[in-house]
Each structure stands twice: as structure tokens, then as C-alpha cells.
Design a protein around this motif. Structure first.
Motif, PDB file in Angstrom:
ATOM      1  N   GLY A  22       0.802  -1.224   0.000  1.00 24.60           N
ATOM      2  CA  GLY A  22       0.000   0.000   0.000  1.00 24.60           C
ATOM      3  C   GLY A  22       0.833   1.271   0.000  1.00 24.60           C
ATOM      4  O   GLY A  22       0.361   2.323   0.433  1.00 24.60           O
ATOM      5  N   LYS A  23       2.031   1.215  -0.524  1.00 24.44           N
ATOM      6  CA  LYS A  23       2.914   2.404  -0.526  1.00 24.44           C
ATOM      7  C   LYS A  23       2.262   3.568  -1.281  1.00 24.44           C
ATOM      8  O   LYS A  23       2.245   4.700  -0.800  1.00 24.44           O
ATOM      9  CB  LYS A  23       4.283   2.068  -1.150  1.00 24.44           C
ATOM     10  CG  LYS A  23       5.052   0.987  -0.420  1.00 24.44           C
ATOM     11  CD  LYS A  23       6.387   0.704  -1.037  1.00 24.44           C
ATOM     12  CE  LYS A  23       6.337   0.137  -2.456  1.00 24.44           C
ATOM     13  NZ  LYS A  23       5.692  -1.198  -2.562  1.00 24.44           N
ATOM     14  N   ASP A  24       1.748   3.267  -2.473  1.00 28.55           N
ATOM     15  CA  ASP A  24       1.121   4.346  -3.261  1.00 28.55           C
ATOM     16  C   ASP A  24      -0.150   4.837  -2.578  1.00 28.55           C
ATOM     17  O   ASP A  24      -0.418   6.033  -2.521  1.00 28.55           O
ATOM     18  CB  ASP A  24       0.804   3.861  -4.685  1.00 28.55           C
ATOM     19  CG  ASP A  24       2.055   3.819  -5.550  1.00 28.55           C
ATOM     20  OD1 ASP A  24       2.934   4.675  -5.361  1.00 28.55           O
ATOM     21  OD2 ASP A  24       2.158   2.915  -6.401  1.00 28.55           O
ATOM     22  N   TYR A  25      -0.906   3.897  -2.037  1.00 31.94           N
ATOM     23  CA  TYR A  25      -2.176   4.256  -1.397  1.00 31.94           C
ATOM     24  C   TYR A  25      -1.937   5.194  -0.215  1.00 31.94           C
ATOM     25  O   TYR A  25      -2.580   6.246  -0.087  1.00 31.94           O
ATOM     26  CB  TYR A  25      -2.864   2.969  -0.940  1.00 31.94           C
ATOM     27  CG  TYR A  25      -4.258   3.163  -0.406  1.00 31.94           C
ATOM     28  CD1 TYR A  25      -5.359   3.089  -1.255  1.00 31.94           C
ATOM     29  CD2 TYR A  25      -4.470   3.399   0.951  1.00 31.94           C
ATOM     30  CE1 TYR A  25      -6.642   3.267  -0.772  1.00 31.94           C
ATOM     31  CE2 TYR A  25      -5.755   3.575   1.441  1.00 31.94           C
ATOM     32  CZ  TYR A  25      -6.838   3.505   0.572  1.00 31.94           C
ATOM     33  OH  TYR A  25      -8.106   3.679   1.064  1.00 31.94           O
ATOM     34  N   VAL A  26      -0.980   4.834   0.634  1.00 38.55           N
ATOM     35  CA  VAL A  26      -0.736   5.624   1.848  1.00 38.55           C
ATOM     36  C   VAL A  26      -0.088   6.975   1.506  1.00 38.55           C
ATOM     37  O   VAL A  26      -0.469   8.013   2.068  1.00 38.55           O
ATOM     38  CB  VAL A  26       0.152   4.827   2.837  1.00 38.55           C
ATOM     39  CG1 VAL A  26       0.578   5.696   4.010  1.00 38.55           C
ATOM     40  CG2 VAL A  26      -0.582   3.585   3.332  1.00 38.55           C
ATOM     41  N   THR A 170       0.718  -0.326   9.762  1.00 35.23           N
ATOM     42  CA  THR A 170       0.107  -1.588   9.351  1.00 35.23           C
ATOM     43  C   THR A 170      -1.125  -1.262   8.515  1.00 35.23           C
ATOM     44  O   THR A 170      -2.064  -0.632   9.002  1.00 35.23           O
ATOM     45  CB  THR A 170      -0.297  -2.418  10.593  1.00 35.23           C
ATOM     46  OG1 THR A 170       0.875  -2.608  11.387  1.00 35.23           O
ATOM     47  CG2 THR A 170      -0.847  -3.769  10.187  1.00 35.23           C
ATOM     48  N   ASN A 171      -1.053  -1.673   7.259  1.00 39.57           N
ATOM     49  CA  ASN A 171      -2.115  -1.305   6.315  1.00 39.57           C
ATOM     50  C   ASN A 171      -2.997  -2.507   6.001  1.00 39.57           C
ATOM     51  O   ASN A 171      -2.856  -3.138   4.970  1.00 39.57           O
ATOM     52  CB  ASN A 171      -1.490  -0.727   5.041  1.00 39.57           C
ATOM     53  CG  ASN A 171      -2.538  -0.316   4.011  1.00 39.57           C
ATOM     54  OD1 ASN A 171      -3.668   0.003   4.366  1.00 39.57           O
ATOM     55  ND2 ASN A 171      -2.172  -0.346   2.743  1.00 39.57           N
ATOM     56  N   GLU A 172      -3.830  -2.852   6.963  1.00 40.80           N
ATOM     57  CA  GLU A 172      -4.840  -3.875   6.697  1.00 40.80           C
ATOM     58  C   GLU A 172      -6.148  -3.578   7.395  1.00 40.80           C
ATOM     59  O   GLU A 172      -6.173  -2.810   8.356  1.00 40.80           O
ATOM     60  CB  GLU A 172      -4.434  -5.277   7.074  1.00 40.80           C
ATOM     61  CG  GLU A 172      -3.374  -5.604   7.969  1.00 40.80           C
ATOM     62  CD  GLU A 172      -2.888  -6.972   7.471  1.00 40.80           C
ATOM     63  OE1 GLU A 172      -3.675  -7.636   6.780  1.00 40.80           O
ATOM     64  OE2 GLU A 172      -1.755  -7.323   7.747  1.00 40.80           O
TER      65      GLU A 172
HETATM   66  N1  ADP Z   1      -6.029   0.679   3.026  1.00 44.40           N
HETATM   67  C1  ADP Z   1      -6.461   0.350   1.802  1.00 44.40           C
HETATM   68  N2  ADP Z   1      -7.769   0.355   1.501  1.00 44.40           N
HETATM   69  C2  ADP Z   1      -8.220   0.032   0.281  1.00 44.40           C
HETATM   70  N3  ADP Z   1      -7.412  -0.342  -0.767  1.00 44.40           N
HETATM   71  C3  ADP Z   1      -6.087  -0.369  -0.543  1.00 44.40           C
HETATM   72  C4  ADP Z   1      -5.545  -0.027   0.737  1.00 44.40           C
HETATM   73  N4  ADP Z   1      -4.201  -0.143   0.652  1.00 44.40           N
HETATM   74  C5  ADP Z   1      -3.922  -0.524  -0.617  1.00 44.40           C
HETATM   75  N5  ADP Z   1      -5.055  -0.668  -1.332  1.00 44.40           N
HETATM   76  C6  ADP Z   1      -5.158  -1.090  -2.758  1.00 44.40           C
HETATM   77  O1  ADP Z   1      -4.272  -2.200  -2.945  1.00 44.40           O
HETATM   78  C7  ADP Z   1      -3.586  -2.122  -4.200  1.00 44.40           C
HETATM   79  C8  ADP Z   1      -2.080  -2.101  -3.954  1.00 44.40           C
HETATM   80  O2  ADP Z   1      -1.743  -0.896  -3.254  1.00 44.40           O
HETATM   81  P1  ADP Z   1      -0.539   0.011  -3.720  1.00 44.40           P
HETATM   82  O3  ADP Z   1      -0.606   1.265  -2.933  1.00 44.40           O
HETATM   83  O4  ADP Z   1      -0.491   0.140  -5.214  1.00 44.40           O
HETATM   84  O5  ADP Z   1       0.691  -0.909  -3.205  1.00 44.40           O
HETATM   85  P2  ADP Z   1       2.250  -0.763  -3.493  1.00 44.40           P
HETATM   86  O6  ADP Z   1       2.477   0.654  -3.988  1.00 44.40           O
HETATM   87  O7  ADP Z   1       2.901  -1.005  -2.163  1.00 44.40           O
HETATM   88  O8  ADP Z   1       2.575  -1.843  -4.479  1.00 44.40           O
HETATM   89  C9  ADP Z   1      -4.081  -0.853  -4.888  1.00 44.40           C
HETATM   90  O9  ADP Z   1      -5.127  -1.202  -5.766  1.00 44.40           O
HETATM   91  C10 ADP Z   1      -4.628  -0.017  -3.730  1.00 44.40           C
HETATM   92  O10 ADP Z   1      -5.644   0.861  -4.107  1.00 44.40           O
END
Ligand code: ADP
Ligand code: DP6
Length: 188
Positions: A22-26, A170-172
Motif C-alpha cells: 500500500g505504498k502508493d495508497y498511503v 500496518t495497512n490492513e
Molecule cells: N487501506 C487500503 N484500503 C483500500 N485499498 C487499498 C488499501 N491499501 C492498498 N489498497 C489497494 O491495494 C492495491 C495495492 O496498493 P498500492 O498502494 O499500489 O501498493 P504498493 O504501492 O505497495 O505496491 C491498490 O489497488 C490499492 O488501491
């Protein structure tokens, strides 16, 4: 150069974590909070992908997106990026931060000790190291599956040990909501 640029960033938050943690998401969430004027998300993979796409005749937009295209090319991009970093460990850090004017830099994708060391050596008082973690089950729900040459390579494992993180996020779904975790550490 402007005065702002000369004085450098006020805060550098360096994020790392496994694929689909969730690096991009956070980091997008933080940027939305702070606004585009205050906060720049610095993606070290952006100049890498730009250069790789140019040299290999690939579609940059698709490489930048979250879909399967990036995954098809990931192992070869890792090898290509590694050869650049071996010659000059700060190469992508320099390119990714060139011209950034905002006071808060949120680096979304540190992968190697040399990435962290580059920021720490340039901005020792501003830099904080943050690890995003979540279970393999959650990553799998987000589309991850173990890929040899990717998930066992330095790109994914380079920060598994030897780094002291200032914060762990913790991103879950079962964890404390992200908003509350961010507030525990900052006023973001
Ligand atoms: N807390 C969250 N709630 C909903 N969706 C999430 C969450 N964290 C990540 N995601 C989704 O999970 C997928 C992977 O997240 P992303 O941020 O791209 O991970 P990374 O950059 O670490 O590979 C994306 O589609 C993102 O939108
Ligand atoms: C070749 C790479 O730069 C590709 C990184 O792409 P992303 O940063 O988009 O990847 P995730 O967010 O983990 O899915 C990896 C590297 O070793 O530099």
C-alpha cells in the motif's frame, strides 16, 4: 534557483514496503491531506520507468499504472535499474527530486539501503524512515503472488534487515484505521 529550493525540504518521509503493501495508497493519502502546494510524492521508480520505457520502446503510462503491464516488465526493469544504481547509487534519487519545490517530500518507494542513505546524508535532520507492512494474505487479496526474480530480489528484500524504522504502519482492514495511525506519529 529560488530561496525555497536552496533551503531544501522541511520534512522528508521515506516509505518502503513490499509489493501491494500500500505504498502508493498511503503516500497518496498523505498528499491529499497536505495538498499539492505543500507536499510532493517523490517516486524513485518514475525516472527509472521513464528512461526504461524510452530505451525499450514501451508505454510509459502503463508502466506507471498499477496493472499487469508493469508486472510483465518488472523483473527486467529491476535488472536494468540495478545496473544504473551500481554505477551511481544516488542516480534515481537525484533525478526524482530534481526541481521539487514543496516543503514536504514523501518518497513512496525506497527499496535499497543506498536509497535511504542518500536522503539521510543530504537531509539528516528532516528525514524519517517509515515501513508499511501487511500480511501476505492481504497482499494476495490486492493481486500479489510470489514471483521468483522479483520477490526474492534486492528490490523487494533490500530493506528487510539492517534498517531502523522510525514508524511502522500496518495497512490492513483489521489494523487501526490509517488516519489514526498517521495521527499517532504526526499531525497529518
Ligand atoms: N487501506 C487500503 N484500503 C483500500 N485499498 C487499498 C488499501 N491499501 C492498498 N489498497 C489497494 O491495494 C492495491 C495495492 O496498493 P498500492 O498502494 O499500489 O501498493 P504498493 O504501492 O505497495 O505496491 C491498490 O489497488 C490499492 O488501491
Ligand atoms: C523497477 C522498479 O522500480 C519497479 C517499481 O515499480 P513500483 O514502484 O510501481 O512498484 P510497486 O509500488 O512496489 O508495485 C523496482 C526497482 O527495483 O527499482
Amino acid at each position: 534557483m529560488t530561496e525555497e529550493r536552496d533551503s531544501g525540504p522541511k520534512l522528508v518521509l521515506i516509505f518502503s514496503g513490499k509489493r501491494k503493501s500500500g505504498k502508493d495508497y498511503v503516500t497518496d493519502l498523505i498528499q491529499n491531506r497536505l495538498g499539492l502546494e505543500a507536499c510532493c510524492v517523490v517516486r524513485l521508480s518514475a525516472p527509472l520507468k521513464r528512461q526504461y520505457a524510452q530505451e525499450h520502446g514501451l508505454d510509459l503510462d502503463q508502466l506507471l499504472g498499477p496493472g499487469p503491464y508493469k508486472e510483465q516488465h518488472r523483473a527486467d526493469m529491476i535488472c536494468w535499474g540495478e545496473s544504473c544504481r551500481n554505477q551511481d547509487p544516488g542516480f534515481f534519487c537525484r533525478l526524482a527530486t530534481r526541481g521539487v519545490r514543496q516543503p514536504v517530500w514523501v518518497v513512496s518507494d525506497a527499496r535499497r539501503l543506498s536509497d535511504i542513505q542518500w536522503f539521510q546524508s543530504k537531509f539528516p535532520n528532516q528525514t524519517h524512515n517509515i515501513r508499511i507492512q501487511c500480511s501476505e494474505e492481504t497482499r494476495a487479496q490486492r493481486g500479489w503472488s510470489f514471483t521468483p526474480g522479483v520477490d526474492d530480489a534486492e528490490s523487494e528484500c533490500g530493506l528487510d534487515s539492517g534498517v531502523e524504522f522510525d514508524w511502522l504502519i500496518t495497512n490492513e482492514a483489521e489494523a487501526l484505521p490509517l488516519d489514526e495511525q498517521l495521527q499517532l506519529h504526526t499531525s497529518l
